[in-house]
Design a protein around this motif. Structure first.
Motif, short mmCIF file in Angstrom:
data_model
loop_
_atom_site.label_atom_id
_atom_site.label_comp_id
_atom_site.label_asym_id
_atom_site.label_seq_id
_atom_site.Cartn_x
_atom_site.Cartn_y
_atom_site.Cartn_z
N GLY A 282 0.97 -1.20 0.09
CA GLY A 282 0.14 0.05 -0.03
C GLY A 282 0.98 1.21 -0.10
N GLY A 283 0.24 2.48 0.08
CA GLY A 283 0.70 3.68 0.05
C GLY A 283 1.28 3.92 1.54
N SER A 284 2.68 4.18 1.39
CA SER A 284 3.06 4.50 2.96
C SER A 284 3.56 6.12 3.25
N ASP A 285 3.44 6.80 2.19
CA ASP A 285 4.07 8.09 2.29
C ASP A 285 3.17 8.97 2.90
N ALA A 286 2.02 8.80 3.17
CA ALA A 286 1.21 9.91 3.75
C ALA A 286 -0.18 9.15 4.55
N GLY B 166 -15.21 0.71 -5.09
CA GLY B 166 -16.00 0.75 -6.49
C GLY B 166 -14.76 0.82 -7.44
N LEU B 167 -13.70 1.05 -6.98
CA LEU B 167 -12.59 1.02 -7.85
C LEU B 167 -11.58 -0.12 -8.07
N ILE B 168 -11.95 -0.92 -6.81
CA ILE B 168 -11.17 -2.25 -6.76
C ILE B 168 -11.41 -2.99 -8.18
N GLY C 64 -2.67 -5.16 -9.93
CA GLY C 64 -3.17 -4.63 -8.44
C GLY C 64 -3.41 -3.49 -8.40
N PHE C 65 -3.47 -3.20 -6.82
CA PHE C 65 -4.27 -1.93 -6.13
C PHE C 65 -3.44 -0.79 -6.47
N PHE C 66 -4.17 0.37 -6.68
CA PHE C 66 -3.27 1.64 -6.39
C PHE C 66 -4.55 2.88 -6.11
N GLN C 67 -5.08 3.20 -7.19
CA GLN C 67 -6.05 4.30 -6.69
C GLN C 67 -7.12 3.83 -5.60
N SER C 68 -7.41 2.45 -5.67
CA SER C 68 -8.68 1.92 -4.80
C SER C 68 -7.99 1.90 -3.36
#
Length: 336
Positions: free
Chosen positions: A115-119, A175-177, A186-190
């Motif tokens: 996942g995103g870990s920067d914020a 809804g984006l997954i 894989g996941f990004f925006q979701s």
């Protein structure tokens, strides 16, 4: 011991040691300015932080009032955040709702995404939502923070590298997954920013509730101020948190400050079937997607809507005496 990061005018906040009852804290900047700095030199910093924790408990050092509202996630940003799938019941329900079988490999080879870990969001920060059609969901989880984990670490070795435990609200945009997964990449925006509990604790703080790298306590999830989930994190765990750490480290070392999540805490009903809502005497759910899957299985369609602006979620865990261990994640969805 219990550690927290208080917000200030920097990205990474300031590290404090928190009293066991979560009422007081003491600045730890003379030991390490931030939690990441402490994790980078854990062998040297941990004993000093433990000594300060004892002084805080004995009221032997000057303290300030600890306000959970002032806390950031223990790591406001991290070098890595990876989320696993310890609770296969959740995966089974998702698969069953769309008429698919769970591959046999899922029971010995955990799912995991980066996942995103920067914020990260703070535990009392609003959840920003650009469009209700994105299907905003919460996911109540347990997470651990490691020191440096060597590549190829065994499950037993991985357990020794777990230094802190905390709770997580892993925000998902359901809804984006499907569209993202259909791309096969894989996941990004979701997966927007997640939030973690005000306090992270060393495993010994959990006492007998920490066994085999699993927290054996109920995870309390309230939705719009009503009980929504009471699933026990020590029940129906196919994988331990140490196994998830070892899985992440199979082909790469993990940097100090890596966060590994359990995935949605999910229990079967007493009869082995899908869980029942708390209002019907069941243990409920740690995410909205799960009740929607059960509605689809039982009634042919999902009825419970995803989160919209104004909806609130609270995630916490109490010890055997009813005291909060990690503090509470309390968030409201807001339109942006």
């Amino acid at each position: 011991m219990k550690l927290a990061t208080l917000k200030n005018d920097t990205r990474d906040g300031r590290l404090v040691v928190v009293s066991r009852d979560l009422t007081r804290c003491c600045e730890a900047g003379n030991i390490a300015p931030t939690l990441q700095a402490a994790l980078d030199d854990w062998e040297q910093c941990a004993p000093k932080l433990e000594a300060l924790y004892r002084d805080v408990e004995h009221q032997a050092v000057p303290c300030e009032r600890f306000h959970e509202n002032d806390a950031h996630s223990p790591l406001p940003r991290a070098y890595q955040w990876a989320d696993g799938s310890a609770y296969i019941n959740h995966v089974e329900l998702v698969r069953k709702a769309r008429g698919a079988e769970v591959p046999e490999s899922f029971y010995h080879d955990p799912l995991m995404y980066q996942g995103g870990s920067d914020a990260f969001l703070g535990p009392r920060d609003d959840i920003p939502l650009g469009d209700p059609a994105w299907g905003c969901d919460m996911e109540g989880e347990v997470a651990v923070i490691t020191d440096d984990v060597p590549m190829g670490a065994s499950d037993a070795d991985a357990a020794d590298h777990i230094k802190l435990v905390m709770l997580c609200n892993d925000v998902s945009l359901r809804g984006l997954i499907p569209g993202e997964l259909a791309k096969g990449f894989g996941f990004f925006q979701s997966k927007p920013p997640s939030a973690f509990s005000p306090v992270a604790v060393t495993p010994d703080e959990l006492g007998d509730a920490w066994k085999d790298s699993v927290v054996h306590l109920p995870l309390q999830v309230d939705y719009n101020r009503e009980p929504f989930g009471r699933a026990n994190a020590g029940v129906d765990a196919t994988f331990s948190l140490a196994q998830l750490v070892a899985h992440a480290a199979k082909t790469r070392p993990l940097c100090a400050g890596t966060i590994i999540g359990s995935g949605t805490v999910s229990n079967q009903d007493a009869d082995g079937g899908p869980g029942k809502p708390v209002s019907e005497g069941g243990l409920g759910y740690s995410c909205i997607a799960e009740i929607r899957m059960i509605e689809t299985i039982n009634e042919g369609e999902a009825k419970t809507p995803f989160m919209r602006p104004g909806d609130t979620v609270k995630v916490q865990m109490l010890d055997a005496d009813g005291h909060s261990i990690f503090g509470a994640i309390r968030q409201e969805v807001v339109a942006v």
